[in-house]
Design an enzyme around this catalytic site. Structure first.
Site, PDB file in Angstrom:
ATOM      1  CD  GLU B 363      -3.219  -1.207   1.709  1.00 35.14           C
ATOM      2  OE1 GLU B 363      -3.726  -0.093   1.902  1.00 35.14           O
ATOM      3  OE2 GLU B 363      -3.738  -2.275   2.052  1.00 35.14           O
TER       4      GLU B 363
HETATM    5  C1  LIG Z   1       2.671  -9.586   0.563  1.00 36.81           C
HETATM    6  C2  LIG Z   1       2.252  -8.551  -0.413  1.00 36.81           C
HETATM    7  C3  LIG Z   1       0.915  -8.244  -0.563  1.00 36.81           C
HETATM    8  C4  LIG Z   1       0.491  -7.300  -1.489  1.00 36.81           C
HETATM    9  N1  LIG Z   1      -0.845  -7.065  -1.665  1.00 36.81           N
HETATM   10  C5  LIG Z   1      -1.253  -6.276  -2.695  1.00 36.81           C
HETATM   11  C6  LIG Z   1      -2.635  -6.147  -3.007  1.00 36.81           C
HETATM   12  O1  LIG Z   1      -3.512  -6.710  -2.322  1.00 36.81           O
HETATM   13  N2  LIG Z   1      -3.009  -5.407  -4.064  1.00 36.81           N
HETATM   14  C7  LIG Z   1      -2.088  -4.781  -4.848  1.00 36.81           C
HETATM   15  O2  LIG Z   1      -2.469  -4.146  -5.803  1.00 36.81           O
HETATM   16  N3  LIG Z   1      -0.767  -4.875  -4.562  1.00 36.81           N
HETATM   17  C8  LIG Z   1      -0.333  -5.619  -3.523  1.00 36.81           C
HETATM   18  N4  LIG Z   1       1.011  -5.724  -3.252  1.00 36.81           N
HETATM   19  C9  LIG Z   1       1.966  -5.024  -4.078  1.00 36.81           C
HETATM   20  C10 LIG Z   1       2.680  -3.865  -3.361  1.00 36.81           C
HETATM   21  O3  LIG Z   1       1.802  -2.817  -3.151  1.00 36.81           O
HETATM   22  C11 LIG Z   1       3.898  -3.499  -4.187  1.00 36.81           C
HETATM   23  O4  LIG Z   1       4.841  -4.540  -4.024  1.00 36.81           O
HETATM   24  C12 LIG Z   1       4.504  -2.181  -3.786  1.00 36.81           C
HETATM   25  O5  LIG Z   1       3.642  -1.141  -4.139  1.00 36.81           O
HETATM   26  C13 LIG Z   1       5.870  -1.948  -4.405  1.00 36.81           C
HETATM   27  O6  LIG Z   1       5.884  -2.224  -5.774  1.00 36.81           O
HETATM   28  P1  LIG Z   1       7.029  -3.170  -6.396  1.00 36.81           P
HETATM   29  O7  LIG Z   1       7.033  -4.389  -5.579  1.00 36.81           O
HETATM   30  O8  LIG Z   1       6.795  -3.297  -7.818  1.00 36.81           O
HETATM   31  O9  LIG Z   1       8.356  -2.391  -6.102  1.00 36.81           O
HETATM   32  P2  LIG Z   1       9.068  -1.289  -7.048  1.00 36.81           P
HETATM   33  O10 LIG Z   1       8.046  -0.291  -7.480  1.00 36.81           O
HETATM   34  O11 LIG Z   1       9.846  -1.981  -8.082  1.00 36.81           O
HETATM   35  O12 LIG Z   1      10.015  -0.583  -6.012  1.00 36.81           O
HETATM   36  C14 LIG Z   1      11.331  -1.061  -5.662  1.00 36.81           C
HETATM   37  C15 LIG Z   1      11.998  -0.048  -4.744  1.00 36.81           C
HETATM   38  O13 LIG Z   1      12.159   1.199  -5.444  1.00 36.81           O
HETATM   39  C16 LIG Z   1      11.560   2.233  -4.729  1.00 36.81           C
HETATM   40  N5  LIG Z   1      11.040   3.201  -5.680  1.00 36.81           N
HETATM   41  C17 LIG Z   1      10.243   2.982  -6.751  1.00 36.81           C
HETATM   42  N6  LIG Z   1       9.957   4.133  -7.364  1.00 36.81           N
HETATM   43  C18 LIG Z   1      10.580   5.116  -6.673  1.00 36.81           C
HETATM   44  C19 LIG Z   1      10.675   6.547  -6.825  1.00 36.81           C
HETATM   45  N7  LIG Z   1      10.019   7.189  -7.775  1.00 36.81           N
HETATM   46  N8  LIG Z   1      11.403   7.215  -5.918  1.00 36.81           N
HETATM   47  C20 LIG Z   1      12.037   6.569  -4.911  1.00 36.81           C
HETATM   48  N9  LIG Z   1      11.988   5.235  -4.742  1.00 36.81           N
HETATM   49  C21 LIG Z   1      11.280   4.525  -5.610  1.00 36.81           C
HETATM   50  C22 LIG Z   1      10.496   1.592  -3.918  1.00 36.81           C
HETATM   51  O14 LIG Z   1      10.136   2.366  -2.779  1.00 36.81           O
HETATM   52  C23 LIG Z   1      11.165   0.297  -3.527  1.00 36.81           C
HETATM   53  O15 LIG Z   1      12.010   0.510  -2.435  1.00 36.81           O
HETATM   54  C24 LIG Z   1       1.449  -6.639  -2.286  1.00 36.81           C
HETATM   55  C25 LIG Z   1       2.793  -6.922  -2.114  1.00 36.81           C
HETATM   56  C26 LIG Z   1       3.200  -7.873  -1.212  1.00 36.81           C
HETATM   57  C27 LIG Z   1       4.657  -8.180  -1.101  1.00 36.81           C
END
Ligand SMILES: Cc1cc2nc3c(=O)[nH]c(=O)nc-3n(C[C@H](O)[C@H](O)[C@H](O)COP(=O)(O)OP(=O)(O)OC[C@H]3O[C@@H](n4cnc5c(N)ncnc54)[C@H](O)[C@@H]3O)c2cc1C
Ligand SMILES: Cc1cc2nc3c(=O)[nH]c(=O)nc-3n(C[C@H](O)[C@H](O)[C@H](O)COP(=O)(O)OP(=O)(O)OC[C@H]3O[C@@H](n4cnc5c(N)ncnc54)[C@H](O)[C@@H]3O)c2cc1C
Lengths: 262, 379
Positions: B363
């Site tokens: 989130e």
């Molecule tokens: C157990 C679990 C349950 C989840 N449940 C849901 C759900 O019910 N529904 C749903 O839709 N999603 C869900 N998610 C997804 C979750 O919301 C995402 O994993 C999260 O938003 C991060 O996206 P990503 O994993 O693609 O990471 P990325 O976007 O690839 O980020 C990687 C890193 O880069 C950083 N980063 C990225 N962009 C920037 C920027 N512009 N500036 C600075 N730092 C940046 C991030 O903060 C992070 O540290 C879930 C994830 C998990 C692990």
């Protein structure tokens, strides 16, 4: 079917400490709860309501804060709540308490079953239920651990004894006191809690509402006087004598002779 | 400012604590070990009205407020963070968008049974290539007569496979970018809608996390949530509310860490003294207790603002950022305080440390929360 449940708000004695100097309970800061046996009494009433249809009226004598205990019981599913509160009720012993409750029951009018808890965890006398039945001149069954049948004019219940139980049949209207083996009280539901505060009401009755003899209320109407209360000394650990019965008796005899008991 | 709960809220809190202690805590270790979804607990929560706490009665809810719902997530997470997120994802992410944006028919058909706990909800926004950058949606929805045809994959979806109703985001007009995203209500069992296997996770292992796979999946037109192009707005507003839930989950985890440490440091003796006599330990406990109180005030403030229908986006981000970082920091300390025992699965702090991490990620990562807070502060 009309059911009355008598419940008492008590300090959660699990969290109570005793003042070692005065020997009295330190009540400050101790959360209040519904007396545990009374929750079993209420649960029994709620189950009858679900099985046979019934209206459940709650009755408590206590300070204004007892409103909370009544709301909790309403949240569990009771229909109506009456809080008996008045300075005139203060200092009541069990006799004055049961007289007050009896006056309120008479004012409520017709009923089929009164449920009480077996005993309250703070007073611990187990007297109020039986006394209430006597004031009302109705049959009573104490220590009810199972309800076998509820019919139009009678109940059949199991009454717990120290080493077993007896099956008792009694005519309605009747007063039953519940033990914890009777059932597992339900949780109030979220719907119930909202209803208890937003939709249902707690009626407040005073000495004037219930009428009767004012001399029999509160401290004035209480033949029991507490002279002193104290925490009993902790018992010392006993001695277990092992061996066959014959050997053990021999050892015991020696011990008692040595202590000049025999 | 009034810091007192009402009698009604107090009664709720007692109920949540009792339920958590008796129904949730005894199962927490085992379901974490086995990664087993706690169906039994979810059904019980449904019956008691927990799955519809903040919704009005006309929609099958209990008619309580957001603060009450938030306390439920907190107390249940204190016993089991996985059960806490099942509740939070269902209420905040599954039900809330329908409550806020649904038509009367959609509310009648979906929200009412969801709030009553008969149907479980989930929220599918994240995609393999659209995480933090949620606007980069590749799932596509194309209108074809009386239905939209969905194609694409969602990843990491909480309650995936277990939920009955999914709020799914897809691109209806790629040319419009952000404004080309739409939201749909999708039922489990719709042809063309399948799930990936359950993910193996570090923590909150009893919650289910799966992919949602759409292959020529036909969604009836009446299941469009809001208008075409409203999707991104719906997602962002839903996440604003959801963040208070995750903040409460983090708060519950942190509180559980403190509970464990208070008990353990009074019992465990070294150098013929309980650990609680050592100042190094006392200071860790003091910091923990202080951060937990600060987190609680931030979380409750965000909830109260939402109840008062005032802006709460920044406050929710602050609550989530602070509570999740406090949970992570102090669960690590809690393991430290437990020494070697804390590294063993038999001790609850081992699970708490694993469970805490996710609250800094989903989130909106902590980085995203800081962007939201900075954006609001510098505007
Ligand atoms: C157990 C679990 C349950 C989840 N449940 C849901 C759900 O019910 N529904 C749903 O839709 N999603 C869900 N998610 C997804 C979750 O919301 C995402 O994993 C999260 O938003 C991060 O996206 P990503 O994993 O693609 O990471 P990325 O976007 O690839 O980020 C990687 C890193 O880069 C950083 N980063 C990225 N962009 C920037 C920027 N512009 N500036 C600075 N730092 C940046 C991030 O903060 C992070 O540290 C879930 C994830 C998990 C692990
Ligand atoms: C302020 C105060 C002053 C007191 N002063 C005296 C005193 O001067 N002398 C003295 O002897 N005792 C005194 N008491 C104790 C009092 O008499 C008993 O607490 C009371 O009569 C109930 O008896 P019990 O706790 O033993 O309940 P029990 O008889 O063990 O209770 C059995 C069942 O009766 C019902 N019941 C009991 N009390 C109530 C109630 N109030 N309303 C509705 N249902 C009830 C419940 O169903 C309960 O489970 C005082 C108590 C208070 C709170």
């Amino acid at each position: 079917m009309k059911i009355i449940v008598c419940l008492k708000q008590v300090p959660n004695t699990n969290e109570v400490k005793i003042d070692s100097k005065t020997g009295t309970m330190i009540r400050e800061g101790v959360p209040s709860i519904i007396n545990p046996d009374d929750k079993n009494a209420l649960e029994a009433a709620l189950q009858l309501k679900e099985e046979k249809g019934a209206s459940i009226t709650l009755l408590t004598m206590g300070p204004p804060q007892a409103d909370y205990a009544l709301r909790e019981a309403l949240a569990m599913g009771a229909d109506r709540a009456i809080l008996l509160t008045d300075r005139a009720f203060a200092g009541a012993d069990t006799w004055a308490t049961s007289y007050t409750l009896a006056q309120a029951v008479k004012k409520i009018g017709q009923f089929d079953i009164i449920f009480c808890g077996r005993q309250a965890i703070d007073g611990d006398t187990a007297q109020v239920g039986p006394e209430l039945a006597e004031h009302l001149d109705i049959p009573q069954v104490t220590y009810v651990k199972k309800i076998l049948a509820v019919e139009k004019d009678k109940v059949v219940v199991e009454r717990a004894l120290e080493d077993g139980y007896e099956v008792v049949e009694a005519q309605l209207p009747v007063l039953l006191t519940a033990v914890k083996e009777l059932n597992t009280p339900r949780y109030p539901s979220a719907y119930g809690i909202v209803a208890a505060f937003d939709e249902k009401e707690v009626e407040t009755w005073t000495a004037e509402t219930i009428g009767g003899n004012p001399e029999k209320l509160g401290l004035k109407g209480s033949p029991t006087q507490v002279k002193r209360s104290f925490a009993p000394k902790a018992k010392e650990a006993g001695v277990i004598i092992k061996g066959t019965a014959k050997e053990a008796v021999q050892v015991l005899r020696q011990e008692l002779l040595a202590k000049h008991v025999l | 400012m009034d810091f007192e709960l009402t009698k009604k809220q107090e009664m709720f809190r007692t109920l949540f604590q009792e339920f958590a202690e008796k129904e949730v805590a005894p199962k927490a270790f085992e379901i974490d070990e086995n990664g087993e979804f706690p169906w039994d607990t979810v059904k019980k929560m449904g019956k008691l009205g927990f799955l519809g706490l903040p919704f009005t009665k006309e929609y099958g809810g209990a008619g309580a407020d957001t603060l009450t719902y938030i306390m439920a997530v907190e107390e249940i997470s204190r016993a089991c963070a996985a059960t806490g997120v099942i509740l939070s994802a269902h209420v905040s992410l599954g039900c809330h968008p329908i409550y806020q944006f649904g038509t009367p028919q959609q509310k009648e058909k979906y929200l009412v049974p969801m709030a009553k706990g008969e149907l479980l909800g989930a929220f599918g926004l994240t995609e393999p290539n659209a995480g933090t950058d949620a606007a980069g949606q590749q799932t596509a929805a194309v209108l074809d007569g009386d239905a939209y045809i969905l194609n694409g994959t969602k990843i990491f979806i909480t309650n995936g496979g277990c939920a009955d109703v999914y709020i799914v985001f897809a691109m209806t007009d790629p040319a419009k970018g952000l404004k080309g995203i739409s939201a749909f209500i999708v039922e489990k069992g719709t042809p063309g809608f399948t799930f990936g296997p359950k993910e193996h996770k570090m923590g909150i292992r009893a919650s289910s996390t799966t992919e949602l796979i759409f292959q020529d999946c036909r969604i009836p037109k009446e299941n469009l949530l809001g208008k075409e192009g409203d999707g991104f707005k719906i997602a962002m507003q839903t996440l604003d509310g959801g963040r208070i839930g995750i903040a409460a989950q983090a708060l519950g985890i942190a509180q559980a860490a403190l509970d464990e440490c208070v008990r353990y440091t009074k019992e465990r003796q070294q150098f013929n003294k309980p650990l609680s006599n050592f100042q190094a330990i006392q200071w860790m406990i003091a910091d923990m207790a202080t951060d937990i109180d600060a987190a609680r005030f931030l979380v409750y403030r965000a909830a109260v603002l939402k109840d008062k229908k005032k802006p709460f986006s920044k406050e929710a981000a602050m609550a989530k950022l602070f509570a999740s970082e406090a949970a992570m920091k102090h669960t690590v300390k809690a393991v430290q305080i437990h020494g070697g025992y804390g590294y063993m699965k038999e001790y609850k702090v081992e699970r708490l440390m694993r469970d805490a991490k996710i609250t800094e990620i989903y989130e909106g990562t902590s980085e995203v929360q800081r962007m939201v807070i900075a954006g609001n502060t510098l505007k």
